[in-house]
Design a protein around this motif. Structure first.
Motif, mmCIF file in Angstrom:
data_model
loop_
_atom_site.group_PDB
_atom_site.id
_atom_site.type_symbol
_atom_site.label_atom_id
_atom_site.label_comp_id
_atom_site.label_asym_id
_atom_site.label_seq_id
_atom_site.Cartn_x
_atom_site.Cartn_y
_atom_site.Cartn_z
ATOM 1 N N ALA A 143 42.838 57.937 0.010
ATOM 2 C CA ALA A 143 43.381 58.222 1.345
ATOM 3 C C ALA A 143 43.004 59.626 1.794
ATOM 4 C CB ALA A 143 44.902 58.061 1.336
ATOM 5 N N LEU A 144 43.131 60.575 0.899
ATOM 6 C CA LEU A 144 42.758 61.953 1.239
ATOM 7 C C LEU A 144 41.266 62.072 1.542
ATOM 8 C CD1 LEU A 144 44.922 63.933 -1.334
ATOM 9 C CD2 LEU A 144 45.272 63.748 1.142
ATOM 10 N N ALA A 145 40.449 61.359 0.792
ATOM 11 C CA ALA A 145 39.009 61.386 1.047
ATOM 12 C C ALA A 145 38.697 60.829 2.436
ATOM 13 C CB ALA A 145 38.266 60.592 -0.029
ATOM 14 N N HIS A 146 39.400 59.761 2.837
ATOM 15 C CA HIS A 146 39.183 59.198 4.166
ATOM 16 C C HIS A 146 39.523 60.209 5.257
ATOM 17 C CE1 HIS A 146 38.842 55.302 2.182
ATOM 18 N NE2 HIS A 146 38.388 54.821 3.321
ATOM 19 N N ALA A 147 40.581 60.999 5.026
ATOM 20 C CA ALA A 147 40.993 61.991 6.018
ATOM 21 C C ALA A 147 40.073 63.212 6.016
ATOM 22 C CB ALA A 147 42.437 62.420 5.747
ATOM 23 N N ALA A 148 39.648 63.639 4.833
ATOM 24 C CA ALA A 148 38.848 64.864 4.726
ATOM 25 C C ALA A 148 37.379 64.654 5.066
ATOM 26 C CB ALA A 148 38.961 65.437 3.309
ATOM 27 N N LEU A 149 36.847 63.493 4.743
ATOM 28 C CA LEU A 149 35.421 63.208 4.958
ATOM 29 C C LEU A 149 35.224 61.873 5.678
ATOM 30 C CD1 LEU A 149 34.333 64.169 1.341
ATOM 31 C CD2 LEU A 149 33.893 65.512 3.396
ATOM 32 N N PRO A 150 35.784 61.721 6.872
ATOM 33 C CA PRO A 150 35.709 60.417 7.537
ATOM 34 C C PRO A 150 34.285 59.936 7.798
ATOM 35 C CG PRO A 150 36.445 62.098 9.072
ATOM 36 C CD PRO A 150 36.420 62.729 7.704
ATOM 37 N N GLN A 151 33.357 60.873 8.029
ATOM 38 C CA GLN A 151 31.980 60.463 8.326
ATOM 39 C C GLN A 151 31.356 59.718 7.145
ATOM 40 O OE1 GLN A 151 33.128 63.556 8.094
ATOM 41 N NE2 GLN A 151 31.872 64.643 6.601
ATOM 42 N N GLN A 152 31.810 60.004 5.932
ATOM 43 C CA GLN A 152 31.274 59.314 4.746
ATOM 44 C C GLN A 152 31.650 57.832 4.749
ATOM 45 O OE1 GLN A 152 29.341 60.764 2.348
ATOM 46 N NE2 GLN A 152 29.413 62.647 3.515
ATOM 47 N N PHE A 153 32.767 57.503 5.374
ATOM 48 C CA PHE A 153 33.281 56.141 5.355
ATOM 49 C C PHE A 153 32.936 55.353 6.610
ATOM 50 C CE2 PHE A 153 35.842 58.674 2.533
ATOM 51 C CZ PHE A 153 35.888 57.886 1.391
ATOM 52 N N GLU A 154 32.630 56.049 7.698
ATOM 53 C CA GLU A 154 32.348 55.366 8.961
ATOM 54 C C GLU A 154 31.160 54.427 8.869
ATOM 55 O OE1 GLU A 154 32.072 58.347 11.976
ATOM 56 O OE2 GLU A 154 34.148 58.964 11.665
ATOM 57 N N ALA A 155 30.172 54.806 8.087
ATOM 58 C CA ALA A 155 28.986 53.962 7.958
ATOM 59 C C ALA A 155 29.291 52.653 7.246
ATOM 60 C CB ALA A 155 27.887 54.707 7.209
ATOM 61 N N LEU A 156 30.418 52.581 6.550
ATOM 62 C CA LEU A 156 30.778 51.371 5.818
ATOM 63 C C LEU A 156 31.501 50.357 6.684
ATOM 64 C CD1 LEU A 156 32.137 53.003 2.539
ATOM 65 C CD2 LEU A 156 29.817 52.289 3.054
ATOM 66 N N VAL A 157 31.960 50.785 7.849
ATOM 67 C CA VAL A 157 32.731 49.908 8.712
ATOM 68 C C VAL A 157 31.797 48.883 9.355
ATOM 69 C CG1 VAL A 157 34.212 49.793 10.762
ATOM 70 C CG2 VAL A 157 34.428 51.715 9.156
ATOM 71 N N PRO A 158 32.054 47.594 9.121
ATOM 72 C CA PRO A 158 31.206 46.566 9.755
ATOM 73 C C PRO A 158 31.249 46.694 11.278
ATOM 74 C CG PRO A 158 32.549 45.606 8.022
ATOM 75 C CD PRO A 158 33.047 47.013 8.224
ATOM 76 N N ARG A 159 30.118 46.631 11.919
ATOM 77 C CA ARG A 159 30.019 46.786 13.382
ATOM 78 C C ARG A 159 30.707 45.649 14.133
ATOM 79 N NH1 ARG A 159 29.823 51.613 13.043
ATOM 80 N NH2 ARG A 159 28.033 52.525 12.038
ATOM 81 N N SER A 160 30.989 44.547 13.434
ATOM 82 C CA SER A 160 31.642 43.421 14.093
ATOM 83 C C SER A 160 33.129 43.674 14.353
ATOM 84 C CB SER A 160 31.476 42.154 13.248
ATOM 85 O OG SER A 160 32.056 42.343 11.973
ATOM 86 N N LEU A 161 33.683 44.720 13.749
ATOM 87 C CA LEU A 161 35.092 45.032 13.979
ATOM 88 C C LEU A 161 35.261 45.728 15.315
ATOM 89 C CD1 LEU A 161 36.172 46.330 10.453
ATOM 90 C CD2 LEU A 161 36.725 44.138 11.514
ATOM 91 N N PRO A 162 36.339 45.417 16.034
ATOM 92 C CA PRO A 162 36.566 46.091 17.320
ATOM 93 C C PRO A 162 36.986 47.542 17.105
ATOM 94 C CG PRO A 162 38.416 44.683 16.766
ATOM 95 C CD PRO A 162 37.367 44.443 15.714
ATOM 96 N N GLY A 163 36.785 48.345 18.104
ATOM 97 C CA GLY A 163 37.179 49.748 18.024
ATOM 98 C C GLY A 163 36.096 50.590 17.373
ATOM 99 N N THR A 164 36.437 51.847 17.165
ATOM 100 C CA THR A 164 35.461 52.786 16.610
ATOM 101 C C THR A 164 35.547 52.822 15.084
ATOM 102 O OG1 THR A 164 36.990 54.651 16.666
ATOM 103 C CG2 THR A 164 35.675 54.238 18.670
#
Length: 130
Positions: free
Chosen positions: A19-40
């Motif tokens: 959870a802390l990693a997601h908050a501190a380094l969000p750009q590292q996780f954004e690329a993992l988000v499938p583009r088919s999901l709504p929102g950013t």
């Protein structure tokens, strides 16, 4: 055969660290988000981090441990598509990154089993007055 301890506080620590990693380094996780999901992707990154933090708190507390650990198992299954996306996208990356991305895939299984073990070993929640 001796039974391995379920280590609920270690699982809670792993979830809190993620959870802390997601908050501190969000750009590292954004690329993992499938583009088919709504929102950013940033919104999904923060939402998954918040979910991990809530699960960590739930797993750490004996009264909510059983349900929270079972929810954590479901969460680990739910984020598996992100790990698949990471492995697919890794084709364009360095061999070390590819190996890490592919290596993450089978790690979801022990995480799910660990969370289930924590849930099963947790004391049942007692209702006051019963």
């Amino acid at each position: 055969m001796p039974r391995t301890p379920s280590s609920p506080l270690l699982l809670a620590g792993l979830l809190a660290g993620a959870a802390l990693a997601h908050a501190a380094l969000p750009q590292q996780f954004e690329a993992l988000v499938p583009r088919s999901l709504p929102g950013t992707p940033r919104r999904w990154t923060y939402a998954s981090g918040a979910a991990e933090l809530a699960l960590a708190v739930g797993v750490a507390h004996p009264r909510t441990r059983r349900v929270a650990a079972l929810a954590a198992a479901g969460f680990f299954v739910g984020v598996f598509p992100a790990n698949v996306k990471m492995a697919v996208d890794a084709r364009r990356r360095s061999p070390a990154y590819r190996a890490a991305a592919i290596g993450r895939l089978p790690l979801q299984v022990p995480l799910v089993l660990w969370a289930r073990s924590v849930s099963r070993s947790a004391a049942p929640c007692r209702t006051p007055g019963r």
